[in-house]
Design a protein around this motif. Structure first.
Motif, PDB file in Angstrom:
ATOM      1  N   LEU A   1       0.817  -1.199   0.000  1.00 50.28           N
ATOM      2  CA  LEU A   1       0.000   0.000   0.000  1.00 50.28           C
ATOM      3  C   LEU A   1       0.859   1.261   0.000  1.00 50.28           C
ATOM      4  N   LYS A   2       1.994   1.218   0.682  1.00 49.33           N
ATOM      5  CA  LYS A   2       2.851   2.406   0.732  1.00 49.33           C
ATOM      6  C   LYS A   2       3.370   2.768  -0.654  1.00 49.33           C
ATOM      7  N   VAL A   3       3.755   1.761  -1.442  1.00 44.24           N
ATOM      8  CA  VAL A   3       4.241   2.017  -2.800  1.00 44.24           C
ATOM      9  C   VAL A   3       3.118   2.590  -3.649  1.00 44.24           C
ATOM     10  N   LEU A   4       1.939   2.024  -3.523  1.00 47.33           N
ATOM     11  CA  LEU A   4       0.791   2.498  -4.286  1.00 47.33           C
ATOM     12  C   LEU A   4       0.441   3.938  -3.924  1.00 47.33           C
ATOM     13  N   GLU A   5       0.498   4.266  -2.662  1.00 49.39           N
ATOM     14  CA  GLU A   5       0.185   5.624  -2.218  1.00 49.39           C
ATOM     15  C   GLU A   5       1.207   6.639  -2.722  1.00 49.39           C
ATOM     16  N   ALA A   6       2.440   6.203  -2.994  1.00 50.94           N
ATOM     17  CA  ALA A   6       3.489   7.111  -3.451  1.00 50.94           C
ATOM     18  C   ALA A   6       3.415   7.420  -4.947  1.00 50.94           C
ATOM     19  N   ILE A   7       2.617   6.685  -5.689  1.00 51.17           N
ATOM     20  CA  ILE A   7       2.528   6.893  -7.141  1.00 51.17           C
ATOM     21  C   ILE A   7       1.816   8.212  -7.428  1.00 51.17           C
ATOM     22  N   GLU A   8       2.430   9.024  -8.275  1.00 50.79           N
ATOM     23  CA  GLU A   8       1.813  10.284  -8.686  1.00 50.79           C
ATOM     24  C   GLU A   8       0.785   9.978  -9.761  1.00 50.79           C
ATOM     25  N   CYS A   9      -0.341  10.640  -9.669  1.00 48.60           N
ATOM     26  CA  CYS A   9      -1.452  10.354 -10.573  1.00 48.60           C
ATOM     27  C   CYS A   9      -1.955  11.604 -11.260  1.00 48.60           C
ATOM     28  N   THR A  10      -2.715  11.358 -12.330  1.00 46.80           N
ATOM     29  CA  THR A  10      -3.451  12.459 -12.928  1.00 46.80           C
ATOM     30  C   THR A  10      -4.596  12.801 -11.991  1.00 46.80           C
ATOM     31  N   PRO A  11      -5.075  14.023 -12.017  1.00 49.47           N
ATOM     32  CA  PRO A  11      -6.117  14.419 -11.060  1.00 49.47           C
ATOM     33  C   PRO A  11      -7.420  13.655 -11.270  1.00 49.47           C
ATOM     34  N   MET A  12      -8.174  13.530 -10.182  1.00 49.78           N
ATOM     35  CA  MET A  12      -9.481  12.893 -10.254  1.00 49.78           C
ATOM     36  C   MET A  12     -10.507  13.979 -10.507  1.00 49.78           C
ATOM     37  N   LEU A  13     -11.252  13.839 -11.589  1.00 48.53           N
ATOM     38  CA  LEU A  13     -12.229  14.845 -11.970  1.00 48.53           C
ATOM     39  C   LEU A  13     -13.634  14.297 -11.815  1.00 48.53           C
ATOM     40  N   MET A  14     -14.537  15.177 -11.439  1.00 50.12           N
ATOM     41  CA  MET A  14     -15.938  14.793 -11.330  1.00 50.12           C
ATOM     42  C   MET A  14     -16.498  14.562 -12.726  1.00 50.12           C
ATOM     43  N   ASP A  15     -17.551  13.774 -12.823  1.00 57.11           N
ATOM     44  CA  ASP A  15     -18.211  13.557 -14.104  1.00 57.11           C
ATOM     45  C   ASP A  15     -18.620  14.896 -14.698  1.00 57.11           C
ATOM     46  N   GLY A  16     -18.336  15.070 -15.993  1.00 53.93           N
ATOM     47  CA  GLY A  16     -18.694  16.304 -16.675  1.00 53.93           C
ATOM     48  C   GLY A  16     -17.642  17.396 -16.582  1.00 53.93           C
ATOM     49  N   ALA A  17     -16.517  17.145 -15.895  1.00 52.68           N
ATOM     50  CA  ALA A  17     -15.468  18.155 -15.760  1.00 52.68           C
ATOM     51  C   ALA A  17     -14.668  18.257 -17.059  1.00 52.68           C
ATOM     52  N   ASP A  18     -13.877  19.294 -17.172  1.00 54.83           N
ATOM     53  CA  ASP A  18     -13.059  19.535 -18.351  1.00 54.83           C
ATOM     54  C   ASP A  18     -12.000  18.446 -18.476  1.00 54.83           C
ATOM     55  N   LYS A  19     -12.092  17.636 -19.531  1.00 50.69           N
ATOM     56  CA  LYS A  19     -11.176  16.499 -19.714  1.00 50.69           C
ATOM     57  C   LYS A  19      -9.759  16.944 -20.067  1.00 50.69           C
ATOM     58  N   SER A  20      -9.554  18.194 -20.472  1.00 51.07           N
ATOM     59  CA  SER A  20      -8.211  18.664 -20.801  1.00 51.07           C
ATOM     60  C   SER A  20      -7.320  18.763 -19.569  1.00 51.07           C
ATOM     61  N   LEU A  21      -7.911  18.713 -18.385  1.00 55.06           N
ATOM     62  CA  LEU A  21      -7.139  18.818 -17.148  1.00 55.06           C
ATOM     63  C   LEU A  21      -6.443  17.513 -16.780  1.00 55.06           C
ATOM     64  N   THR A  22      -6.688  16.441 -17.531  1.00 57.29           N
ATOM     65  CA  THR A  22      -6.099  15.144 -17.207  1.00 57.29           C
ATOM     66  C   THR A  22      -4.779  14.914 -17.934  1.00 57.29           C
ATOM     67  N   GLY A  23      -4.220  15.905 -18.589  1.00 52.42           N
ATOM     68  CA  GLY A  23      -3.018  15.731 -19.386  1.00 52.42           C
ATOM     69  C   GLY A  23      -1.726  15.759 -18.600  1.00 52.42           C
ATOM     70  N   VAL A  24      -1.702  15.289 -17.382  1.00 52.58           N
ATOM     71  CA  VAL A  24      -0.500  15.284 -16.563  1.00 52.58           C
ATOM     72  C   VAL A  24       0.247  13.979 -16.805  1.00 52.58           C
ATOM     73  N   LEU A  25       1.355  14.058 -17.482  1.00 60.42           N
ATOM     74  CA  LEU A  25       2.139  12.863 -17.766  1.00 60.42           C
ATOM     75  C   LEU A  25       3.439  12.907 -16.972  1.00 60.42           C
ATOM     76  N   PRO A  26       3.972  11.759 -16.582  1.00 60.72           N
ATOM     77  CA  PRO A  26       5.248  11.754 -15.872  1.00 60.72           C
ATOM     78  C   PRO A  26       6.379  12.233 -16.787  1.00 60.72           C
ATOM     79  N   LEU A  27       7.333  12.924 -16.203  1.00 61.07           N
ATOM     80  CA  LEU A  27       8.472  13.403 -16.974  1.00 61.07           C
ATOM     81  C   LEU A  27       9.559  12.338 -17.024  1.00 61.07           C
ATOM     82  N   ILE A  28      10.101  12.122 -18.207  1.00 64.30           N
ATOM     83  CA  ILE A  28      11.199  11.174 -18.367  1.00 64.30           C
ATOM     84  C   ILE A  28      12.416  11.991 -18.774  1.00 64.30           C
ATOM     85  N   ASP A  29      13.384  12.100 -17.861  1.00 64.37           N
ATOM     86  CA  ASP A  29      14.573  12.898 -18.121  1.00 64.37           C
ATOM     87  C   ASP A  29      15.611  12.122 -18.923  1.00 64.37           C
TER      88      ASP A  29
END
Length: 114
Positions: A1-29
């Motif tokens: 559970l600790k590993v799962l809790e540490a994972i960064e995620c895209t935001p959780m949006l309510m139904d009908g919210a602006d879908k463009s706000l989900t474009g958060v991708l992890p950065l690969i350096d």
């Protein structure tokens, strides 16, 4: 559970919210990022993460944590009946007893409806 809790995620949006706000991708350096990145390098939504934490918490008898996750999920998705079933499972299986568990679920449902 600790590993799962540490994972960064895209935001959780309510139904009908602006879908463009989900474009958060992890950065690969560089190539080392893939090896040291916690979890998958694919976007993982907060919703899926909470669903997984809630189900694992129930399996591990961490009912309070499962209840918190289901309440958060229901705050955004009150029409999702599987979350209501999860909340019932989390509340009723706690040491408080069936009657008190049902009362907790009922009072939360009344909050959501109001």
């Amino acid at each position: 559970l600790k590993v799962l809790e540490a994972i960064e995620c895209t935001p959780m949006l309510m139904d009908g919210a602006d879908k463009s706000l989900t474009g958060v991708l992890p950065l690969i350096d560089d190539e080392n990022t893939i090896e040291t990145h916690v979890g998958s390098i694919l976007p993982y939504t907060q919703r899926k993460k909470l669903e997984r934490i809630a189900s694992l918490s129930l399996e591990l008898s961490r009912h309070e944590q499962a209840e918190e996750c289901y309440r958060e999920l229901l705050g955004c998705f009150p029409d999702q009946w599987t979350y209501w079933l999860g909340l019932v499972d989390a509340c009723i299986t706690q040491e408080q007893g069936i009657e008190e568990g049902w009362n907790k679920c009922r009072s939360y449902a009344e909050e959501v409806i109001a």
